[in-house]
Structure formats: C-alpha cells, structure tokens
Motif scaffolding. Sequence first.
Motif, PDB file in Angstrom:
ATOM      1  N   ALA A   1       0.834  -1.206   0.000  1.00  0.00           N
ATOM      2  CA  ALA A   1       0.000   0.000   0.000  1.00  0.00           C
ATOM      3  C   ALA A   1       0.870   1.258   0.000  1.00  0.00           C
ATOM      4  O   ALA A   1       0.540   2.252  -0.664  1.00  0.00           O
ATOM      5  N   ILE A   2       1.975   1.229   0.734  1.00  0.00           N
ATOM      6  CA  ILE A   2       2.903   2.373   0.760  1.00  0.00           C
ATOM      7  C   ILE A   2       3.464   2.618  -0.640  1.00  0.00           C
ATOM      8  O   ILE A   2       3.511   3.759  -1.122  1.00  0.00           O
ATOM      9  N   ASP A   3       3.865   1.546  -1.314  1.00  0.00           N
ATOM     10  CA  ASP A   3       4.378   1.670  -2.682  1.00  0.00           C
ATOM     11  C   ASP A   3       3.314   2.238  -3.619  1.00  0.00           C
ATOM     12  O   ASP A   3       3.603   3.088  -4.464  1.00  0.00           O
ATOM     13  N   ARG A   4       2.072   1.779  -3.471  1.00  0.00           N
ATOM     14  CA  ARG A   4       0.995   2.259  -4.354  1.00  0.00           C
ATOM     15  C   ARG A   4       0.642   3.717  -4.067  1.00  0.00           C
ATOM     16  O   ARG A   4       0.313   4.466  -4.987  1.00  0.00           O
ATOM     17  N   ALA A   5       0.701   4.116  -2.808  1.00  0.00           N
ATOM     18  CA  ALA A   5       0.438   5.527  -2.475  1.00  0.00           C
ATOM     19  C   ALA A   5       1.495   6.416  -3.111  1.00  0.00           C
ATOM     20  O   ALA A   5       1.197   7.507  -3.625  1.00  0.00           O
ATOM     21  N   ASN A   6       2.734   5.947  -3.092  1.00  0.00           N
ATOM     22  CA  ASN A   6       3.826   6.697  -3.705  1.00  0.00           C
ATOM     23  C   ASN A   6       3.688   6.738  -5.227  1.00  0.00           C
ATOM     24  O   ASN A   6       3.815   7.798  -5.857  1.00  0.00           O
ATOM     25  N   GLU A   7       3.374   5.601  -5.802  1.00  0.00           N
ATOM     26  CA  GLU A   7       3.286   5.482  -7.263  1.00  0.00           C
ATOM     27  C   GLU A   7       2.065   6.202  -7.825  1.00  0.00           C
ATOM     28  O   GLU A   7       2.155   6.893  -8.841  1.00  0.00           O
ATOM     29  N   ARG A   8       0.913   6.080  -7.146  1.00  0.00           N
ATOM     30  CA  ARG A   8      -0.343   6.578  -7.710  1.00  0.00           C
ATOM     31  C   ARG A   8      -0.738   7.964  -7.223  1.00  0.00           C
ATOM     32  O   ARG A   8      -1.514   8.654  -7.881  1.00  0.00           O
ATOM     33  N   PHE A   9      -0.224   8.363  -6.046  1.00  0.00           N
ATOM     34  CA  PHE A   9      -0.606   9.661  -5.489  1.00  0.00           C
ATOM     35  C   PHE A   9       0.598  10.552  -5.195  1.00  0.00           C
ATOM     36  O   PHE A   9       0.450  11.632  -4.626  1.00  0.00           O
ATOM     37  N   ARG A  10       1.802  10.078  -5.538  1.00  0.00           N
ATOM     38  CA  ARG A  10       3.037  10.845  -5.348  1.00  0.00           C
ATOM     39  C   ARG A  10       3.280  11.213  -3.885  1.00  0.00           C
ATOM     40  O   ARG A  10       3.882  12.243  -3.578  1.00  0.00           O
ATOM     41  N   VAL A  11       2.800  10.384  -2.978  1.00  0.00           N
ATOM     42  CA  VAL A  11       3.046  10.611  -1.544  1.00  0.00           C
ATOM     43  C   VAL A  11       4.422  10.040  -1.222  1.00  0.00           C
ATOM     44  O   VAL A  11       4.690   8.877  -1.521  1.00  0.00           O
ATOM     45  N   PRO A  12       5.336  10.833  -0.624  1.00  0.00           N
ATOM     46  CA  PRO A  12       6.663  10.298  -0.270  1.00  0.00           C
ATOM     47  C   PRO A  12       6.520   9.059   0.613  1.00  0.00           C
ATOM     48  O   PRO A  12       5.663   9.011   1.503  1.00  0.00           O
ATOM     49  N   LYS A  13       7.353   8.060   0.371  1.00  0.00           N
ATOM     50  CA  LYS A  13       7.234   6.799   1.113  1.00  0.00           C
ATOM     51  C   LYS A  13       7.366   6.992   2.619  1.00  0.00           C
ATOM     52  O   LYS A  13       6.723   6.283   3.396  1.00  0.00           O
ATOM     53  N   ASP A  14       8.167   7.962   3.039  1.00  0.00           N
ATOM     54  CA  ASP A  14       8.341   8.208   4.476  1.00  0.00           C
ATOM     55  C   ASP A  14       7.046   8.673   5.142  1.00  0.00           C
ATOM     56  O   ASP A  14       6.854   8.489   6.339  1.00  0.00           O
ATOM     57  N   ASN A  15       6.164   9.307   4.362  1.00  0.00           N
ATOM     58  CA  ASN A  15       4.912   9.851   4.913  1.00  0.00           C
ATOM     59  C   ASN A  15       3.696   9.025   4.515  1.00  0.00           C
ATOM     60  O   ASN A  15       2.579   9.311   4.954  1.00  0.00           O
ATOM     61  N   ALA A  16       3.890   8.017   3.664  1.00  0.00           N
ATOM     62  CA  ALA A  16       2.752   7.322   3.061  1.00  0.00           C
ATOM     63  C   ALA A  16       1.890   6.581   4.081  1.00  0.00           C
ATOM     64  O   ALA A  16       0.663   6.579   3.964  1.00  0.00           O
ATOM     65  N   ALA A  17       2.486   5.929   5.067  1.00  0.00           N
ATOM     66  CA  ALA A  17       1.697   5.169   6.044  1.00  0.00           C
ATOM     67  C   ALA A  17       0.757   6.095   6.815  1.00  0.00           C
ATOM     68  O   ALA A  17      -0.435   5.797   6.960  1.00  0.00           O
TER      69      ALA A  17
ATOM     70  N   THR B   1     -13.016   7.556  -0.106  1.00  0.00           N
ATOM     71  CA  THR B   1     -13.096   8.934   0.353  1.00  0.00           C
ATOM     72  C   THR B   1     -12.466   9.848  -0.685  1.00  0.00           C
ATOM     73  O   THR B   1     -11.379   9.558  -1.198  1.00  0.00           O
ATOM     74  N   ASP B   2     -13.135  10.914  -1.025  1.00  0.00           N
ATOM     75  CA  ASP B   2     -12.578  11.945  -1.912  1.00  0.00           C
ATOM     76  C   ASP B   2     -11.880  11.379  -3.147  1.00  0.00           C
ATOM     77  O   ASP B   2     -10.758  11.752  -3.466  1.00  0.00           O
ATOM     78  N   GLY B   3     -12.531  10.465  -3.841  1.00  0.00           N
ATOM     79  CA  GLY B   3     -11.953   9.926  -5.065  1.00  0.00           C
ATOM     80  C   GLY B   3     -10.833   8.919  -4.846  1.00  0.00           C
ATOM     81  O   GLY B   3     -10.127   8.563  -5.782  1.00  0.00           O
ATOM     82  N   ILE B   4     -10.660   8.455  -3.611  1.00  0.00           N
ATOM     83  CA  ILE B   4      -9.614   7.481  -3.284  1.00  0.00           C
ATOM     84  C   ILE B   4     -10.290   6.197  -2.824  1.00  0.00           C
ATOM     85  O   ILE B   4     -11.205   6.230  -1.987  1.00  0.00           O
ATOM     86  N   ILE B   5      -9.867   5.066  -3.367  1.00  0.00           N
ATOM     87  CA  ILE B   5     -10.386   3.773  -2.935  1.00  0.00           C
ATOM     88  C   ILE B   5      -9.285   3.058  -2.162  1.00  0.00           C
ATOM     89  O   ILE B   5      -8.149   2.972  -2.622  1.00  0.00           O
ATOM     90  N   ILE B   6      -9.647   2.577  -0.969  1.00  0.00           N
ATOM     91  CA  ILE B   6      -8.693   1.921  -0.074  1.00  0.00           C
ATOM     92  C   ILE B   6      -9.115   0.473   0.117  1.00  0.00           C
ATOM     93  O   ILE B   6     -10.281   0.195   0.413  1.00  0.00           O
ATOM     94  N   GLY B   7      -8.165  -0.441  -0.060  1.00  0.00           N
ATOM     95  CA  GLY B   7      -8.436  -1.853   0.172  1.00  0.00           C
ATOM     96  C   GLY B   7      -7.927  -2.265   1.536  1.00  0.00           C
ATOM     97  O   GLY B   7      -6.804  -1.926   1.917  1.00  0.00           O
TER      98      GLY B   7
ATOM     99  N   PRO C   1      -6.727   5.439  -7.212  1.00  0.00           N
ATOM    100  CA  PRO C   1      -7.684   6.515  -7.487  1.00  0.00           C
ATOM    101  C   PRO C   1      -8.971   5.948  -8.068  1.00  0.00           C
ATOM    102  O   PRO C   1      -8.945   5.003  -8.853  1.00  0.00           O
ATOM    103  N   ALA C   2     -10.092   6.535  -7.690  1.00  0.00           N
ATOM    104  CA  ALA C   2     -11.384   6.078  -8.197  1.00  0.00           C
ATOM    105  C   ALA C   2     -11.535   6.372  -9.679  1.00  0.00           C
ATOM    106  O   ALA C   2     -12.375   5.791 -10.338  1.00  0.00           O
TER     107      ALA C   2
END
Length: 202
Positions: free
Chosen positions: A76-92, A121-127, A140-141
């Motif tokens: 999930a951390i990798d996908r947040a970084n890849e799909r939403f450009r969230v830095p891995k250090d902050n992704a969790a 939530t807000d166009g984001i789908i979480i598994g 992303p939705a």
Amino acid sequence: MNVTISPRALADAVSLTGYDEATAARHVIDAYHRAIRTSVTGYSVDCWLLTVRDGVIQRIRQHRVKIGDIYVSYHAIDRANERFRVPKDNAAEWLVDQFNRATFIAVTQDDKGNLGRTYATDGIIIGMDMREQVITTVFPARISSLTLYKRIKWLTRLELRKVELKIKIAKALRLPTNHIEEMSREFKRIAYSLPVHSKIAR
C-alpha cells in the motif's frame, strides 16, 4: 516447539529492533510463539514475517508498519507513492488519515479469490484485509477500468437493493426506518461521488 535463530535472522532482528543480540533473539523467539502460520515455512506476527525451517528461524523481514491501531502494508505504501506521489516516508500516516475519513463501500473479491473490504473517500479507494485492520492497497477512483467499473456498479446496486429490502421489511413490521433511510442516502452520496460511478449516478 522449541526454536533457535540463525545468524542471518539474528542480524535481521538486531537491525529491525535496535536491541542487542541476546534481547533481539528473545524478542523474536517470543514473537514466533505468538505468530500465525501462513504457509509451510511462513509465519506472521505483528509487523514481521518469519521463515522457519526445521525448528530454526531462518529469516525475518518487516512487511508492514503500524500507525495507532492500523497496519499499513508495504504494498500500500508503494501504491500511495506510485499513484498519489506521496513520499514513502509519509505514506503510512497519509493512508491511515485517508482511511479514518473513509466510508465502507462493500466486501470485494480480487482476481485470486481473496476477500477484502473496500472503503472510499474523496476519489480514493482503499483496500483493507478481510480479517485484520491492514490497509493492503490504494488507488484513485478515476482509474478507467471497465472491469473495475462493472464490479463497483454491481456492488453498488446489490447494496442498494439490500437497503431497499430492509426498508420494505421495516415498514411492513411498522418499525422505524429513519436510520436505514439515512444510511441509504449516505451510501448513495459516497458511492455516486466517486468518478468511477459517474454513469450510475445518471
């Protein structure tokens, strides 16, 4: 079962825990006794995966992190970084924040047949994992996937039919329906706010 720890696993444990060798070894062996077996040689406990062969812990690796009461997988951390450009250090932390604001949509099944819980939530789908509080993926939705669209469309209609049936039963039994109707409106609002649902809303 008594187990020992290999030199490689001990080095991993020292690196992961920051303890000295004796304390790290005790910590890992205690963890093994609390672990859940996941395969012939695999065990899972808290944030660790253990590989055990012939009574020897051969390998230890961290496969998720814990934020409060929620676990976040490295996937999930990798996908947040890849799909939403969230830095891995902050992704969790970002994923847990999104999850805390999300609404449950449905229980879903992936291509391998694994069940999971889907939140949005807000166009984001979480598994989420089906049994544990583990965020397993995020996307992303607005992903333009016909398969995804059809699956969510089917689930949305199924859930709405369930709610309509509950309302009919409650009315037939002369029970209050305010709470069910409010839940139905909230479900529709969340489901139809997702870009992937835009055709359903029309």
